[in-house]
Scaffold this motif. Sequence first.
Motif, short mmCIF file in Angstrom:
data_model
loop_
_atom_site.label_atom_id
_atom_site.label_comp_id
_atom_site.label_asym_id
_atom_site.label_seq_id
_atom_site.Cartn_x
_atom_site.Cartn_y
_atom_site.Cartn_z
N PRO A 1 24.37 53.47 60.29
CA PRO A 1 24.36 53.95 58.90
C PRO A 1 24.25 52.83 57.87
O PRO A 1 24.09 53.12 56.68
CB PRO A 1 25.69 54.70 58.78
N TYR A 2 24.35 51.58 58.31
CA TYR A 2 24.25 50.45 57.38
C TYR A 2 23.10 49.51 57.77
O TYR A 2 23.24 48.29 57.80
CB TYR A 2 25.58 49.71 57.31
N LEU A 3 21.95 50.13 58.02
CA LEU A 3 20.72 49.36 58.21
C LEU A 3 20.37 48.61 56.93
O LEU A 3 20.85 48.97 55.85
CB LEU A 3 19.59 50.31 58.59
N PRO A 4 19.53 47.60 56.99
CA PRO A 4 19.13 46.90 55.76
C PRO A 4 18.57 47.84 54.69
O PRO A 4 18.77 47.62 53.50
CB PRO A 4 18.07 45.91 56.24
N GLN A 5 17.90 48.91 55.12
CA GLN A 5 17.30 49.86 54.18
C GLN A 5 18.35 50.66 53.40
O GLN A 5 18.05 51.20 52.33
CB GLN A 5 16.35 50.81 54.93
N GLU A 6 19.57 50.71 53.91
CA GLU A 6 20.64 51.41 53.20
C GLU A 6 20.93 50.75 51.85
O GLU A 6 21.35 51.42 50.90
CB GLU A 6 21.91 51.43 54.07
N LYS A 7 20.66 49.47 51.74
CA LYS A 7 20.89 48.77 50.47
C LYS A 7 20.05 49.38 49.36
O LYS A 7 20.47 49.45 48.20
CB LYS A 7 20.54 47.29 50.64
N HIS A 8 18.87 49.88 49.71
CA HIS A 8 17.98 50.50 48.73
C HIS A 8 18.18 52.01 48.64
O HIS A 8 18.34 52.56 47.54
CB HIS A 8 16.52 50.21 49.09
N TYR A 9 18.21 52.69 49.78
CA TYR A 9 18.23 54.16 49.77
C TYR A 9 19.63 54.75 49.56
O TYR A 9 19.77 55.87 49.08
CB TYR A 9 17.63 54.70 51.07
N LYS A 10 20.66 54.04 49.98
CA LYS A 10 22.06 54.43 49.74
C LYS A 10 22.37 55.84 50.23
O LYS A 10 23.14 56.57 49.62
CB LYS A 10 22.39 54.31 48.25
N THR B 1 23.96 56.60 53.14
CA THR B 1 25.32 56.62 53.67
C THR B 1 26.33 56.65 52.54
O THR B 1 27.32 57.39 52.58
CB THR B 1 25.56 55.40 54.58
N ARG B 2 26.07 55.87 51.50
CA ARG B 2 26.98 55.89 50.35
C ARG B 2 27.00 57.26 49.69
O ARG B 2 28.05 57.76 49.28
CB ARG B 2 26.60 54.81 49.33
N ALA B 3 25.83 57.90 49.59
CA ALA B 3 25.77 59.24 49.00
C ALA B 3 26.62 60.22 49.81
O ALA B 3 27.34 61.07 49.26
CB ALA B 3 24.32 59.73 48.94
N LEU B 4 26.56 60.11 51.14
CA LEU B 4 27.37 60.97 52.00
C LEU B 4 28.85 60.75 51.76
O LEU B 4 29.63 61.71 51.61
CB LEU B 4 27.01 60.70 53.46
N LEU B 5 29.26 59.49 51.69
CA LEU B 5 30.67 59.18 51.47
C LEU B 5 31.14 59.68 50.10
O LEU B 5 32.26 60.21 49.97
CB LEU B 5 30.90 57.67 51.58
N GLU B 6 30.30 59.53 49.10
CA GLU B 6 30.68 59.99 47.76
C GLU B 6 30.84 61.51 47.72
O GLU B 6 31.72 62.03 47.04
CB GLU B 6 29.64 59.53 46.74
N GLN B 7 29.99 62.23 48.46
CA GLN B 7 30.10 63.69 48.50
C GLN B 7 31.35 64.14 49.23
O GLN B 7 31.90 65.20 48.94
CB GLN B 7 28.86 64.28 49.16
#
Length: 301
Positions: free
Chosen positions: A86-95, A97-103
């Motif tokens: 869930p924390y691939l380099p692309q997560e820095k841009h697409y976020k 995983t962070r969106a899931l945690l925020e929800q």
Amino acid sequence: MNTPLIREIQTKNILSKSNLPVCEYSANPYTGCTHGCRYCYASFMKRFTGHTEPWGTFLDVKTWTEISNPQKYAGKELFIGSVTDPYLPQEKHYKRTRALLEQLKGSGIKISIATKSDLILRDLDLLKTFPEARISWSVNTLDENFKNDMDNAVSIERRLAAMETFHQAGIRTTCFISPIFPELTDIKAIIRRAKKHCNLIWLENLNLRGDYKTVIMKYIQNSHPELLPLYQEIYDKGNRNYWEQLNMKLKKYAAKIGLDYATNNDNIKLPFEAPPVIVNYFYHEQIKKSAKKSGCTVFSD
């Protein structure tokens, strides 16, 4: 590393009922994994996605309708990252995983995350809001050259530093020594490095099947030819003597350094300040038989 093929896809539900014995729900914000680990069991996912590209060269970025009534998951176990990081380099841009945690923030759901990344440090404050959160990092070597032969993830030093930061912040951490390569993974050295910064130490042996068996066996033949007879004995003939002997050695080592040692047990609850427990998952067949009796399906390396 070549630029991966990336596409955005819509998925109906990001949370799925899980057959894994360690959780009730799973979530994978991405399909595919740009770490490109040579030994990755999750390459089986290509069967369901229609991708023809080699595993590790594509990534589907998921979008979903915002989770309605997240409080209904209070007290439930959620595992994020069963078939992707869930924390691939692309997560820095697409976020995603962070969106899931925020929800899910404030829902009371219990989160476990598996990663090879230190990008998760970005979400430390957010993860601290979840009850009984647990984060695991895969570390199967301290040799950065061997690590680079096996995956495109961040360095081992960065993973261990992230683990230490999370542990100091009061979040339960796991050092997942997986997959253990016979005679190449220095398990004792990893335990010595990690034991002050984690609550659990998991041990999982290298399992070879499918396309990646050929890849790994060719690597051993080319890079460590002296080990080829051992790997053939284990992976072509199915001889388990190596793992049984290693299990006994590690059990004795754990006793020597004052750590508890268990087998196939993920339900160990100790005070946060207690030394870590070493848990051996060498016996996948036993796990699968047990899970089958209880109606579960187990995916493992």
